[in-house]
Design an enzyme around this catalytic site. Sequence first.
Site, short mmCIF file in Angstrom:
data_model
loop_
_atom_site.label_atom_id
_atom_site.label_comp_id
_atom_site.label_asym_id
_atom_site.label_seq_id
_atom_site.Cartn_x
_atom_site.Cartn_y
_atom_site.Cartn_z
CG ASP A 81 40.31 -19.84 72.95
OD1 ASP A 81 41.26 -19.09 72.68
OD2 ASP A 81 39.80 -19.93 74.09
CG HIS A 82 44.16 -21.30 74.22
ND1 HIS A 82 45.39 -20.73 74.42
CD2 HIS A 82 43.26 -20.49 74.81
CE1 HIS A 82 45.25 -19.61 75.11
NE2 HIS A 82 43.97 -19.44 75.37
CG ASP A 103 48.78 -21.57 73.14
OD1 ASP A 103 50.00 -21.29 73.12
OD2 ASP A 103 48.08 -21.50 74.18
N GLY A 180 41.03 -17.70 83.86
CA GLY A 180 40.30 -18.09 85.05
C GLY A 180 39.86 -16.93 85.92
CG HIS A 210 44.49 -15.32 75.03
ND1 HIS A 210 43.93 -16.55 74.81
CD2 HIS A 210 44.88 -14.85 73.82
CE1 HIS A 210 43.97 -16.82 73.52
NE2 HIS A 210 44.56 -15.80 72.89
N GLY A 211 42.76 -13.99 78.67
CA GLY A 211 42.58 -13.86 80.12
C GLY A 211 42.02 -12.51 80.52
CB SER A 213 37.08 -12.88 82.72
OG SER A 213 36.38 -13.59 81.72
CG ASN A 253 40.68 -14.31 73.67
OD1 ASN A 253 40.42 -13.58 72.73
ND2 ASN A 253 41.39 -15.41 73.56
CG ASP A 255 35.48 -19.36 78.71
OD1 ASP A 255 34.26 -19.42 78.95
OD2 ASP A 255 36.16 -20.38 78.56
#
Length: 315
Positions: A81-82, A103, A180, A210-211, A213, A253, A255
Amino acid sequence: MIVTTKKLFEAAYGKYAIGAYNINNLEQAMGLFRGNLDSQAPFIIQISKGARAYTDKLMLEGMIRSANEVFPDAIFAVHLDHGDEETALDCINSGFYSSVMIDASHAPFDENIAITRRVVDAAHAKGIVVEAELGQLGGVEEHVSVDEADAKLTNPDEAKEFVERSGCDSLACAIGTSHGAFKFSGSQGLHFDVLADIQKNLPSFPLVMHGSSSVPQEEVKRINEAGGTLLGAKGVDADQFKRAAELGVTKINIDTDGRLVWTRVHREFFRDKPDQFDLRPPGKIFMAEYAKFIAAKNVKLGSAGQLDEVRKLLG
Ligand code: G3H
Ligand code: 13P
Ligand code: ZN
């Protein structure tokens, strides 16, 4: 069974998205495999540069190899990842990863293409696939005007040129999310219009979000009631995953949500049992809760119940 993300995307495109979950430790690995098997879902294990450095990259690899033996029915990709160029090349040469992300989205357009192309050439020579990124994810701050924020989104025309010139296998697009627990300060949301234009320019090409959540408010409330101070945390509505999948997003994605489960379990455990100091009881609760979380997320992604179909496609 470890497969490339390319295979998973072929099965999913336009119908559902594969969950890409970051892990750092043993408890997350156990919960992840259990949750995906409980929900009969193919999945992607994501390893960040930080995760590789948390203990030793070989510890993580060893854990995943063991999980592959403990859970022989699981079908998953192992993905960096990244990655920066150096880390991506290290993963490609390790012989363990089936997919890497380069990335270079911070670099100017032509430089991003050049860096991505170098990684793609090295990866493809070994049968490994590459995710690249175009556009800038980022928190939408109050002081940033709508025009400024929109300027960071992926430009659909550039996306087509980027994919053609870089040779990447999937593309992470900036469509309004950020990493985040504090994604939106007001009523902002996903830019489906941008996503639709990207899909028009790149039909059948796998896109990545991505991002993603959701930062469940109930989770945030429980963390704060157990001593946390996550004020104003907000995420992506998981009911929007299906629409994103129809518009070409094949990988989503996640996390932060897993970190929130960990934080809630451990804060509540030690609040309620202040005399305890054995790490296993909260660890056991976390593994079960994380598995439950993964299984529920896969239902939202539409990947739940797809394992047999993917197994058939793999032949
Ligand atoms: O996109 C970032 C991921 O959430 C990984 O986070 O770099 O702290 O491991 P990390
Ligand atoms: P979240 O912070 O929303 O979980 O995003 C994770 C991610 O994009 C990892 O690459
Ligand atoms: Zn990310």
